[in-house]
Design a protein around this motif. Structure first.
Motif, mmCIF file in Angstrom:
data_model
loop_
_atom_site.group_PDB
_atom_site.id
_atom_site.type_symbol
_atom_site.label_atom_id
_atom_site.label_comp_id
_atom_site.label_asym_id
_atom_site.label_seq_id
_atom_site.Cartn_x
_atom_site.Cartn_y
_atom_site.Cartn_z
ATOM 1 N N UNK A 79 7.353 1.847 -15.531
ATOM 2 C CA UNK A 79 7.745 0.688 -15.183
ATOM 3 C C UNK A 79 6.349 -0.213 -14.775
ATOM 4 N N UNK A 80 6.327 -1.509 -15.115
ATOM 5 C CA UNK A 80 5.368 -2.335 -14.999
ATOM 6 C C UNK A 80 5.234 -2.728 -13.331
ATOM 7 N N UNK A 81 4.037 -2.762 -12.740
ATOM 8 C CA UNK A 81 3.594 -3.126 -11.597
ATOM 9 C C UNK A 81 2.940 -4.444 -11.786
ATOM 10 N N UNK A 82 3.723 -5.707 -11.371
ATOM 11 C CA UNK A 82 3.024 -6.979 -11.664
ATOM 12 C C UNK A 82 2.553 -7.558 -10.427
ATOM 13 N N UNK A 83 1.526 -8.628 -10.509
ATOM 14 C CA UNK A 83 0.945 -9.514 -9.459
ATOM 15 C C UNK A 83 1.944 -10.653 -9.385
ATOM 16 N N UNK A 84 1.556 -11.329 -8.405
ATOM 17 C CA UNK A 84 2.212 -12.518 -7.956
ATOM 18 C C UNK A 84 2.323 -13.503 -9.393
ATOM 19 N N UNK A 85 1.312 -13.624 -10.061
ATOM 20 C CA UNK A 85 1.353 -14.369 -11.604
ATOM 21 C C UNK A 85 2.036 -13.866 -12.706
ATOM 22 N N UNK A 86 2.371 -12.597 -12.391
ATOM 23 C CA UNK A 86 3.381 -11.937 -13.582
ATOM 24 C C UNK A 86 2.331 -10.981 -14.371
ATOM 25 N N UNK A 87 1.138 -10.725 -14.124
ATOM 26 C CA UNK A 87 0.185 -9.662 -14.703
ATOM 27 C C UNK A 87 0.446 -8.319 -14.355
ATOM 28 N N UNK A 93 5.026 5.726 -13.804
ATOM 29 C CA UNK A 93 5.636 6.856 -14.641
ATOM 30 C C UNK A 93 6.761 7.320 -13.783
ATOM 31 N N UNK A 94 8.073 7.337 -14.240
ATOM 32 C CA UNK A 94 9.129 7.994 -13.659
ATOM 33 C C UNK A 94 10.035 8.790 -14.494
ATOM 34 N N UNK A 95 10.847 10.114 -13.971
ATOM 35 C CA UNK A 95 11.713 10.860 -14.762
ATOM 36 C C UNK A 95 13.023 10.439 -13.904
ATOM 37 N N UNK A 170 -2.072 6.501 -9.875
ATOM 38 C CA UNK A 170 -3.310 7.520 -9.934
ATOM 39 C C UNK A 170 -2.879 8.944 -10.006
ATOM 40 N N UNK A 171 -1.514 9.344 -10.066
ATOM 41 C CA UNK A 171 -1.093 10.674 -10.143
ATOM 42 C C UNK A 171 -0.293 10.752 -11.528
ATOM 43 N N UNK A 172 -0.313 11.853 -11.928
ATOM 44 C CA UNK A 172 0.832 12.147 -12.877
ATOM 45 C C UNK A 172 0.488 11.271 -14.129
ATOM 46 N N UNK A 173 1.378 10.658 -14.855
ATOM 47 C CA UNK A 173 1.015 9.552 -15.785
ATOM 48 C C UNK A 173 0.872 7.892 -15.259
ATOM 49 N N UNK A 174 0.836 7.893 -14.078
ATOM 50 C CA UNK A 174 0.873 6.587 -13.480
ATOM 51 C C UNK A 174 -0.581 6.019 -13.433
ATOM 52 N N UNK A 175 -0.779 5.100 -13.731
ATOM 53 C CA UNK A 175 -2.266 4.426 -13.909
ATOM 54 C C UNK A 175 -2.330 2.964 -13.816
ATOM 55 N N UNK A 176 -3.328 2.424 -13.227
ATOM 56 C CA UNK A 176 -3.756 1.066 -12.974
ATOM 57 C C UNK A 176 -3.950 0.651 -14.506
ATOM 58 N N UNK A 177 -3.946 -0.574 -14.946
ATOM 59 C CA UNK A 177 -4.132 -0.931 -16.166
ATOM 60 C C UNK A 177 -5.853 -1.040 -16.517
ATOM 61 N N UNK A 178 -6.530 -1.160 -15.363
ATOM 62 C CA UNK A 178 -8.138 -0.948 -15.500
ATOM 63 C C UNK A 178 -8.554 -0.376 -14.273
ATOM 64 N N UNK A 179 -9.716 0.082 -14.220
ATOM 65 C CA UNK A 179 -10.418 0.984 -13.244
ATOM 66 C C UNK A 179 -10.626 0.234 -12.129
ATOM 67 N N UNK A 180 -10.882 -1.249 -12.247
ATOM 68 C CA UNK A 180 -11.007 -2.081 -11.110
ATOM 69 C C UNK A 180 -9.977 -2.311 -9.908
ATOM 70 N N UNK A 181 -8.748 -2.004 -10.745
ATOM 71 C CA UNK A 181 -7.445 -2.154 -9.819
ATOM 72 C C UNK A 181 -6.869 -1.012 -9.437
#
Length: 192
Positions: A79-87, A93-95, A170-181
């Motif tokens: 599932x996406x985690x979006x910021x205030x402008x929708x990015x 990751x979930x099961x 940062x755990x399992x298959x869940x990741x930020x879209x880039x390292x800076x985030x």
């Protein structure tokens, strides 16, 4: 001991109306993605392989608990985690395990399960204690040598509630879209 690590974020008595999880109740057994054939002679088609990789995977199973068979649906996805402008800033990751409600008119509880962190996914609770399938341990309780085998979990919480195992960013298959985030999701100020 492993149950003491459980952090239950939310227990709702009610229906969960997320489009991905709601789809799980009607999806065919073998969920097919709509990705294009990479060997297609039509080279001008948009490559949807990356998009297809993000589609949830849905399967159906059953387990015998207390002499009764319980059918259930498993949905794994991001599932996406979006910021205030929708990015999109991260993908979580979930099961999810959902079972039919045995009592019409009575709402089935939904339990969200995370593990302790930082850096620890929900796999220890998922395949070690709470999920409908767990890793078969040695008779003395130690971890066996690979390959690991799964067995039905007679103590699964699925008999009482639908379960959603969530891996924090940062755990399992869940990741930020880039390292800076990444730091946004792994610091106290980022949680505020």
């Amino acid at each position: 001991m492993i149950l003491s690590l459980l952090v239950t974020i939310l227990l709702m008595v009610g229906e969960f109306h997320h489009p991905v999880l709601s789809e799980a109740n009607t999806a065919p057994l073998n969920h097919q993605s709509n990705c294009d054939d990479v060997n297609s002679p039509d080279k001008d088609k948009k490559d949807t392989t990356a998009d297809a990789a993000e589609l949830p995977v849905i399967t159906r199973h059953s387990i015998t608990l207390g002499g009764k068979e319980l059918d259930y649906t498993v949905t794994a996805g991001k599932l996406p985690v979006k910021n205030d402008v929708g990015e999109t800033e991260a993908k979580i990751f979930f099961v999810a395990y959902t079972a039919p409600n045995p009592t019409p008119g009575v709402k089935r509880p939904l339990l969200f399960i995370f593990n302790g962190g930082p850096g620890s996914s929900s796999v220890w609770l998922h395949l070690g204690a709470v999920g409908p399938r767990i890793v078969r341990m040695l008779p003395d309780g130690r971890m066996p040598e690979p390959p690991f085998l799964l067995e039905d979990n007679a103590s699964t919480w699925l008999m009482w509630a639908d379960l959603v195992f969530i891996d924090p960013v940062g755990t399992g298959y869940s990741r930020a879209v880039n390292a800076d985030l990444t730091q946004k999701f792994t610091t106290v100020p980022g949680d505020l």
